[in-house]
Design an enzyme around this catalytic site. Structure first.
Site, PDB file in Angstrom:
ATOM      1  N   HIS A 126     101.093 157.539  30.930  1.00 23.94           N
ATOM      2  CA  HIS A 126     100.442 156.459  31.395  1.00 23.94           C
ATOM      3  C   HIS A 126     101.277 155.181  31.910  1.00 23.94           C
ATOM      4  O   HIS A 126     102.130 155.110  31.158  1.00 23.94           O
ATOM      5  CB  HIS A 126      99.205 156.078  31.187  1.00 23.94           C
ATOM      6  CG  HIS A 126      99.095 155.448  29.755  1.00 23.94           C
ATOM      7  ND1 HIS A 126      99.449 154.010  29.380  1.00 23.94           N
ATOM      8  CD2 HIS A 126      98.802 155.884  28.318  1.00 23.94           C
ATOM      9  CE1 HIS A 126      99.404 153.617  28.289  1.00 23.94           C
ATOM     10  NE2 HIS A 126      99.235 154.846  27.271  1.00 23.94           N
ATOM     11  N   CYS A 142     100.147 157.696  22.874  1.00 25.59           N
ATOM     12  CA  CYS A 142     100.467 157.929  24.253  1.00 25.59           C
ATOM     13  C   CYS A 142     101.974 157.746  24.602  1.00 25.59           C
ATOM     14  O   CYS A 142     102.757 157.051  23.907  1.00 25.59           O
ATOM     15  CB  CYS A 142      99.625 157.220  25.070  1.00 25.59           C
ATOM     16  SG  CYS A 142      97.982 157.906  25.083  1.00 25.59           S
TER      17      CYS A 142
END
Length: 167
Positions: A126, A142
Site C-alpha cells: 500500500h 505490510c
C-alpha cells in the site's frame, strides 16, 4: 481463465485459506469437491476459484526485506525497483510466496492512495500518508510504498500477480 492452485502449508486450515483469499469456505469446498473440510494435508493442491493462475501472468514481484526494495519483473526481466518500508520487529513482514488478490484505490489514512491485498489475511502492498517512513522497518508487516510508486505498480500488474517475499 485458469484458477490459482494453492498448495497447503503446515498449520493451514480450509478456514484460514478461505480468509487469506477472502473467498467463502463453502465456495472452496464445492469447487474442490472436498467431502470432509476438516481433512486437508500439507502439499495438497486447492483450486481458488476466481483468482487467476500466477503462472499465466508475465509480471511478478520480489520483495527484499533486508534491502527494503520491491522489484517488479516481467518474464524474469527487471522492469523497475522501488524503495519500500517493511514490518518492524514485533510485526514482521511475512516471508513466502503470495499473490495479489484485489486492489482498492484511495483506502485513505496510513494506507495512502492504493491498497493491494496479498493472499495472507491482514497483509498488503500500500501507499502511505508518511513518506518519511519509506526505507525503514516501521509497518505492522505490510509493504509500504510512496503513493506515486504504488499507483504506478497497481496500474501495471493484474490481480493474480505472484509476490515473493524474501528476508
Amino acid at each position: 481463465m485458469m484458477n490459482h492452485k494453492h498448495t497447503v502449508k503446515q498449520g493451514e486450515t480450509l478456514m484460514s485459506i478461505s480468509e487469506d483469499y477472502r473467498i467463502p469456505i463453502q465456495t472452496i469446498i464445492s469447487e474442490n469437491q472436498i467431502s470432509n473440510p476438516n481433512v486437508i494435508y500439507v502439499g495438497q493442491q486447492i483450486t481458488i476459484p476466481g483468482v487467476p493462475d500466477p503462472n499465466l501472468i508475465a509480471y511478478s514481484i520480489v520483495v527484499s526485506i533486508s534491502a527494503r526494495q520491491l522489484t517488479l519483473k516481467r518474464n524474469d526481466t527487471i522492469v523497475k525497483t522501488y524503495p519500500i518500508a517493511v514490518g518492524r520487529i514485533l510485526h514482521q513482514t511475512p516471508i513466502g510466496e503470495f499473490i495479489v488478490i484485489n486492489k482498492a484505490p484511495n483506502p485513505g489514512g496510513p494506507f495512502g492512495t492504493m491498497w493491494m491485498s496479498l493472499s495472507k489475511k491482514h497483509y498488503g502492498i500500500h501507499g502511505t500518508n508518511d513518506p518519511s517512513s519509506i526505507g525503514k522497518a516501521v509497518s505492522k508487516g505490510c509493504i509500504r510504498m510512496y503513493n506515486q510508486d504504488v499507483n504506478e505498480l497497481a496500474s501495471i500488474i493484474p490481480i493474480g500477480t505472484r509476490v515473493l517475499i524474501r528476508p
